[in-house]
Each structure stands twice: as structure tokens, then as C-alpha cells.
Scaffold this motif. Structure first.
Motif, PDB file in Angstrom:
ATOM      1  N   GLY A 274      18.863   7.803 111.019  1.00  0.00           N
ATOM      2  CA  GLY A 274      18.398   8.998 111.302  1.00  0.00           C
ATOM      3  C   GLY A 274      17.131   9.050 111.827  1.00  0.00           C
ATOM      4  O   GLY A 274      16.319  10.159 112.200  1.00  0.00           O
ATOM      5  N   VAL A 275      16.296   7.835 112.035  1.00  0.00           N
ATOM      6  CA  VAL A 275      15.210   7.859 112.565  1.00  0.00           C
ATOM      7  C   VAL A 275      15.197   7.660 114.157  1.00  0.00           C
ATOM      8  O   VAL A 275      15.948   6.636 114.703  1.00  0.00           O
ATOM      9  CB  VAL A 275      14.298   6.669 112.218  1.00  0.00           C
ATOM     10  CG1 VAL A 275      12.807   6.522 112.869  1.00  0.00           C
ATOM     11  CG2 VAL A 275      14.270   6.732 110.560  1.00  0.00           C
ATOM     12  N   ASP A 276      14.578   8.608 114.862  1.00  0.00           N
ATOM     13  CA  ASP A 276      15.040   8.645 116.326  1.00  0.00           C
ATOM     14  C   ASP A 276      14.016   7.437 117.106  1.00  0.00           C
ATOM     15  O   ASP A 276      13.287   6.957 116.510  1.00  0.00           O
ATOM     16  CB  ASP A 276      14.879  10.118 117.207  1.00  0.00           C
ATOM     17  CG  ASP A 276      13.606  10.631 116.823  1.00  0.00           C
ATOM     18  OD1 ASP A 276      12.527   9.843 116.741  1.00  0.00           O
ATOM     19  OD2 ASP A 276      13.309  11.888 116.743  1.00  0.00           O
ATOM     20  N   SER A 277      14.482   7.512 118.475  1.00  0.00           N
ATOM     21  CA  SER A 277      13.331   6.465 119.110  1.00  0.00           C
ATOM     22  C   SER A 277      12.201   6.783 119.290  1.00  0.00           C
ATOM     23  O   SER A 277      11.160   6.015 119.281  1.00  0.00           O
ATOM     24  CB  SER A 277      14.144   6.168 120.657  1.00  0.00           C
ATOM     25  OG  SER A 277      14.361   7.503 121.176  1.00  0.00           O
ATOM     26  N   GLY A 278      11.783   7.980 119.167  1.00  0.00           N
ATOM     27  CA  GLY A 278      10.561   8.586 119.484  1.00  0.00           C
ATOM     28  C   GLY A 278       9.596   8.086 118.216  1.00  0.00           C
ATOM     29  O   GLY A 278       8.547   7.685 118.124  1.00  0.00           O
ATOM     30  N   ALA A 279      10.204   8.054 116.931  1.00  0.00           N
ATOM     31  CA  ALA A 279       9.631   7.836 115.656  1.00  0.00           C
ATOM     32  C   ALA A 279       9.512   6.320 115.540  1.00  0.00           C
ATOM     33  O   ALA A 279       8.275   5.774 115.464  1.00  0.00           O
ATOM     34  CB  ALA A 279      10.452   8.363 114.408  1.00  0.00           C
ATOM     35  N   ARG A 280      10.284   5.475 116.120  1.00  0.00           N
ATOM     36  CA  ARG A 280      10.168   4.108 116.416  1.00  0.00           C
ATOM     37  C   ARG A 280       9.164   3.574 116.913  1.00  0.00           C
ATOM     38  O   ARG A 280       8.370   2.643 117.129  1.00  0.00           O
ATOM     39  CB  ARG A 280      11.393   3.523 116.501  1.00  0.00           C
ATOM     40  CG  ARG A 280      12.674   3.484 115.593  1.00  0.00           C
ATOM     41  CD  ARG A 280      13.886   2.583 115.895  1.00  0.00           C
ATOM     42  NE  ARG A 280      14.419   2.688 117.300  1.00  0.00           N
ATOM     43  CZ  ARG A 280      15.432   3.351 117.610  1.00  0.00           C
ATOM     44  NH1 ARG A 280      15.805   4.364 116.684  1.00  0.00           N
ATOM     45  NH2 ARG A 280      15.800   3.400 118.885  1.00  0.00           N
ATOM     46  N   SER A 281       9.220   4.195 118.242  1.00  0.00           N
ATOM     47  CA  SER A 281       7.959   4.163 119.308  1.00  0.00           C
ATOM     48  C   SER A 281       6.726   4.327 118.799  1.00  0.00           C
ATOM     49  O   SER A 281       5.699   3.376 119.056  1.00  0.00           O
ATOM     50  CB  SER A 281       8.458   4.988 120.474  1.00  0.00           C
ATOM     51  OG  SER A 281       7.182   4.591 121.505  1.00  0.00           O
ATOM     52  N   ASP A 282       6.558   5.522 117.846  1.00  0.00           N
ATOM     53  CA  ASP A 282       5.164   5.864 117.263  1.00  0.00           C
ATOM     54  C   ASP A 282       4.856   4.577 116.274  1.00  0.00           C
ATOM     55  O   ASP A 282       3.773   4.136 116.094  1.00  0.00           O
ATOM     56  CB  ASP A 282       5.304   7.027 116.516  1.00  0.00           C
ATOM     57  CG  ASP A 282       5.168   8.353 117.631  1.00  0.00           C
ATOM     58  OD1 ASP A 282       5.129   7.985 118.752  1.00  0.00           O
ATOM     59  OD2 ASP A 282       5.569   9.129 117.022  1.00  0.00           O
ATOM     60  N   GLN A 283       5.942   4.120 115.325  1.00  0.00           N
ATOM     61  CA  GLN A 283       5.751   3.033 114.663  1.00  0.00           C
ATOM     62  C   GLN A 283       5.228   1.721 115.278  1.00  0.00           C
ATOM     63  O   GLN A 283       4.288   1.323 114.656  1.00  0.00           O
ATOM     64  CB  GLN A 283       7.005   2.885 113.646  1.00  0.00           C
ATOM     65  CG  GLN A 283       6.928   1.732 112.476  1.00  0.00           C
ATOM     66  CD  GLN A 283       8.145   1.664 111.889  1.00  0.00           C
ATOM     67  OE1 GLN A 283       9.068   1.405 112.084  1.00  0.00           O
ATOM     68  NE2 GLN A 283       7.991   1.564 110.242  1.00  0.00           N
ATOM     69  N   ALA A 284       5.981   1.426 116.175  1.00  0.00           N
ATOM     70  CA  ALA A 284       5.455   0.195 117.034  1.00  0.00           C
ATOM     71  C   ALA A 284       3.897   0.301 117.440  1.00  0.00           C
ATOM     72  O   ALA A 284       3.304  -0.681 117.490  1.00  0.00           O
ATOM     73  CB  ALA A 284       6.603  -0.029 118.153  1.00  0.00           C
ATOM     74  N   GLN A 285       3.880   1.450 118.155  1.00  0.00           N
ATOM     75  CA  GLN A 285       2.559   1.781 118.612  1.00  0.00           C
ATOM     76  C   GLN A 285       1.412   1.526 117.349  1.00  0.00           C
ATOM     77  O   GLN A 285       0.409   0.846 117.835  1.00  0.00           O
ATOM     78  CB  GLN A 285       2.312   3.000 119.240  1.00  0.00           C
ATOM     79  CG  GLN A 285       0.802   3.412 119.683  1.00  0.00           C
ATOM     80  CD  GLN A 285       0.380   2.735 121.058  1.00  0.00           C
ATOM     81  OE1 GLN A 285       1.180   2.678 121.991  1.00  0.00           O
ATOM     82  NE2 GLN A 285      -0.564   1.683 120.799  1.00  0.00           N
ATOM     83  N   ARG A 286       1.723   2.153 116.248  1.00  0.00           N
ATOM     84  CA  ARG A 286       0.812   2.014 115.083  1.00  0.00           C
ATOM     85  C   ARG A 286       0.555   0.410 114.763  1.00  0.00           C
ATOM     86  O   ARG A 286      -0.372   0.179 114.241  1.00  0.00           O
ATOM     87  CB  ARG A 286       1.456   2.972 114.013  1.00  0.00           C
ATOM     88  CG  ARG A 286       0.522   2.945 112.807  1.00  0.00           C
ATOM     89  CD  ARG A 286       1.005   3.861 111.941  1.00  0.00           C
ATOM     90  NE  ARG A 286       2.249   3.892 111.294  1.00  0.00           N
ATOM     91  CZ  ARG A 286       3.542   4.465 111.825  1.00  0.00           C
ATOM     92  NH1 ARG A 286       3.337   5.627 112.570  1.00  0.00           N
ATOM     93  NH2 ARG A 286       4.607   4.331 111.215  1.00  0.00           N
ATOM     94  N   ALA A 287       1.900  -0.263 114.722  1.00  0.00           N
ATOM     95  CA  ALA A 287       1.913  -1.595 114.199  1.00  0.00           C
ATOM     96  C   ALA A 287       1.032  -2.416 115.455  1.00  0.00           C
ATOM     97  O   ALA A 287       0.460  -3.441 115.028  1.00  0.00           O
ATOM     98  CB  ALA A 287       3.324  -2.113 114.316  1.00  0.00           C
ATOM     99  N   TYR A 288       1.240  -2.129 116.684  1.00  0.00           N
ATOM    100  CA  TYR A 288       0.631  -2.796 117.527  1.00  0.00           C
ATOM    101  C   TYR A 288      -0.953  -2.632 117.498  1.00  0.00           C
ATOM    102  O   TYR A 288      -1.695  -3.513 117.625  1.00  0.00           O
ATOM    103  CB  TYR A 288       0.894  -2.373 118.981  1.00  0.00           C
ATOM    104  CG  TYR A 288       0.143  -2.941 120.080  1.00  0.00           C
ATOM    105  CD1 TYR A 288       0.535  -4.051 120.590  1.00  0.00           C
ATOM    106  CD2 TYR A 288      -0.893  -2.180 120.870  1.00  0.00           C
ATOM    107  CE1 TYR A 288      -0.082  -4.536 121.996  1.00  0.00           C
ATOM    108  CE2 TYR A 288      -1.653  -2.786 121.711  1.00  0.00           C
ATOM    109  CZ  TYR A 288      -0.954  -3.768 122.407  1.00  0.00           C
ATOM    110  OH  TYR A 288      -2.188  -4.494 123.500  1.00  0.00           O
ATOM    111  N   ASP A 289      -1.498  -1.409 117.293  1.00  0.00           N
ATOM    112  CA  ASP A 289      -2.700  -0.982 117.070  1.00  0.00           C
ATOM    113  C   ASP A 289      -3.494  -1.793 116.004  1.00  0.00           C
ATOM    114  O   ASP A 289      -4.492  -2.237 115.869  1.00  0.00           O
ATOM    115  CB  ASP A 289      -3.017   0.574 116.938  1.00  0.00           C
ATOM    116  CG  ASP A 289      -2.833   1.075 118.347  1.00  0.00           C
ATOM    117  OD1 ASP A 289      -2.681   0.585 119.491  1.00  0.00           O
ATOM    118  OD2 ASP A 289      -2.623   2.609 118.192  1.00  0.00           O
ATOM    119  N   SER A 290      -2.682  -2.027 115.044  1.00  0.00           N
ATOM    120  CA  SER A 290      -3.203  -2.444 113.841  1.00  0.00           C
ATOM    121  C   SER A 290      -3.243  -4.087 114.042  1.00  0.00           C
ATOM    122  O   SER A 290      -4.404  -4.685 113.392  1.00  0.00           O
ATOM    123  CB  SER A 290      -2.250  -2.297 112.224  1.00  0.00           C
ATOM    124  OG  SER A 290      -0.783  -3.089 112.569  1.00  0.00           O
TER     125      SER A 290
END
Length: 307
Positions: A274-290
Motif C-alpha cells: 500500500g505504499v505508493d511510488s511517491g512515498a517510495r520516491s520520498d524515502q529514496a530521496q531521504r536515503a540519498y541525502d543521508s
């Protein structure tokens, strides 16, 4: 319980039953022991062995590692986890090469001045590489002491008392003290385990206060459970790092982030829960920034590479 009897029995058991770990070979250098301690933090020994062997073959001295780019250390770390340890080890190698004539220091205070080395690692290197009579206490050691000495099912949170307990058990002979440090860890790792201790195989069972008390359920309050790895930011960080290591050259910023998004689509609870692609994109961006903040990847001219 007589400390002298416990240490003597446990040391004899260790000499006959210790696992054949490559860094326990008497010919292993202090650098090799230091590398093993970095790699073994929060990582199963079985996973560490092949990485340690490859690492020591490629970089047998601190100066060998220091001569390569930090990104090579990160790449060689592969999937050991917590890749910041690779950066810290590279920095420590550079310090040893430039400030200590390529010789790992033997003094605990000097070891503590090296990047990535805390109190446990400093004492472990001093004890296992140089035979210093330092108390070395890890999770396994704390469990053994809690049960055998204090009659408690499990150790609570780390405390200053841990070092005091271990110091009270250490033999006066420096060589035997180093053996006992390793023996207590080994017992906790393979016999006096957290969930299913093999008390029938324990060499100090007759001396164990917990066993003598009837195995009471008197453990301290448990720590909160660690968050699941599956679907976590930490997992996405690992996916981005895997893409960076596998790339023949630099990636675009977008490609690095997409590696986290697309790989996440097949993860349990991330793409199918149930996690949409937008949420996954936000998570990937957050991981990238870290990863950028930690210095594990470096941006330049719109591209990204290992440091």
C-alpha cells in the motif's frame, strides 16, 4: 564463585574449543586484528571472514589502504552493513600511516584518538594484538558475567560496572588475561547464547550462579525492539550503495535515487503493502541525502560517485 577457578577452566576450554578464525592466527598483525574488530561490530563472524581475508590480501598494511581512495574501501566493504565503518577504517589507516609510522599503536589512549575507534575497540586491539591486560567487554561477555557471576538471566544496559566485573575476573598473568577476554566472548557467542544457552555443554556450568539458582526469569527490562530492516530507510540506503558499487563509473543523481525507488518496488511492505511510488520516491530521496551527509557518496557536476 572463585574467579581463579572460573578463569582457569574457561581458558582451558577455549584452547581446545575456540573457533578457527583467521585473525586468531598468531601471525596476524595488529592491523589485521584492528580490521577484524571494525568488521565484526554488529556483524556475524561468519559473514566477516571472507571480507577480512580479501581486505588483508589487498591491503596488508595501513599505508596500503591509505594509498587508495576512500571509495575503494567503501566498494570493498560490499554488503557488510554500516558502510561508514569503511570510511572510518580508511581514515584510521591514514592516521596510522602518517602519524604512527605505519604501526598500529598499542596504547589505549592513543588508539582512542584514531577515527572510528571507541573504548571497546581500543581495549580489544590492545588486548588481542599486544597482550595488554585490559578488560574487553562485548555483548557476549556481558551475558556470561550476568549469568555466571550475578545469577541474572540477561545483562541489562551497558554500564561502568561491566568493566569492573571483567577486571575482577582477569588473571594477573597478561597472557592468560588476553586468553580469558577471548574465552568469555567465545562462550557467550557459541554456548551461553541469548535465547537457547547450551548449559549442558558449558565448561563453567557447575560454577554458574544462574544455573545454581534454578535459572530464574530475573532479566532486566528488555530494550525496545529494533525497527525492522525490511522497508526501512537503512535498506534503501543499502540499495543505493549497491548500485554505486556496481556502477562502472559515476551515476547521475537521478539514477542513484531511482535505484532506491525501483529496487524498493519488490520489497515486502514497501511496493506491495500500500505504499505508493511517491512515498517510495520520498524515502529514496531521504536515503540519498543521508548518504551525502555521511560522506559515503559525493556529488560533483550533476553526478555522484563513491568518495
Amino acid at each position: 564463585m572463585a574467579a581463579q577457578e572460573m578463569t582457569q577452566v574457561l581458558n582451558e576450554w577455549f584452547r581446545q574449543n575456540a573457533r578457527d578464525l583467521p585473525w586468531r592466527d598468531p601471525s596476524t598483525s595488529a592491523w589485521g586484528i584492528l580490521v577484524s574488530e571494525f568488521m565484526s561490530q554488529q556483524t556475524q563472524v561468519e559473514r566477516v571472514i571472507p571480507h577480512w581475508e580479501e581486505w588483508m590480501s589487498r591491503w596488508p598494511k595501513p599505508s596500503d589502504l591509505a594509498a587508495d581512495a576512500p571509495g575503494e574501501a567503501v566498494r570493498a566493504w560490499k554488503r557488510l552493513g554500516y558502510p561508514r565503518r569503511a570510511l572510518w577504517l580508511h581514515k584510521a589507516a591514514t592516521q596510522i600511516a602518517t602519524e604512527h609510522n605505519d604501526v598500529v599503536p598499542h596504547d589505549v589512549d592513543v588508539l582512542l584518538s584514531l577515527t572510528g575507534i571507541g573504548p571497546y575497540t581500543a581495549r580489544a586491539v590492545a588486548a588481542f594484538a599486544f597482550g595488554a591486560p585490559e578488560p574487553v567487554v562485548d555483548t557476549n561477555t556481558r551475558r556470561v558475567i550476568a549469568r555466571a557471576v550475578h545469577g541474572i538471566a540477561a545483562a541489562g544496559m551497558p554500564a561502568a560496572r561491566d568493566l569492573e566485573d571483567m577486571s575482577a575476573l582477569l588473571p594477573s598473568d597478561h597472557r592468560e588475561a588476553a586468553v580469558f577476554n577471548a574465552a568469555a566472548m567465545e562462550l557467550g557467542a557459541i554456548v551461553c547464547t541469548a535465547r537457547k544457552p547450551a548449559c549442558s555443554a558449558c565448561p563453567i556450568a557447575e560454577l554458574c550462579e544462574w544455573r545454581g539458582s534454578g535459572f530464574p526469569d530475573n532479566a532486566p527490562v528488555k530494550r525496545p525492539k529494533q525497527a525492522k530492516f525490511e522497508g526501512s530507510d537503512r535498506q534503501v540506503r543499502g540499495l543505493i550503495m549497491a548500485a554505486m558499487r556496481a556502477a562502472a563509473g559515476p551515476l547521475t543523481r537521478e539514477a542513484a535515487i531511482v535505484a532506491g525507488v525501483e529496487s524498493g518496488a519488490g520489497r515486502g511492505g514497501v511496493g506491495s503493502g500500500g505504499v505508493d511510488s511517491g512515498a517510495r520516491s520520498d524515502q529514496a530521496q531521504r536515503a540519498y541525502d543521508s548518504l551525502i551527509a555521511d560522506g559515503l557518496i559525493v556529488e560533483y557536476d550533476g553526478k555522484v560517485r563513491l568518495p
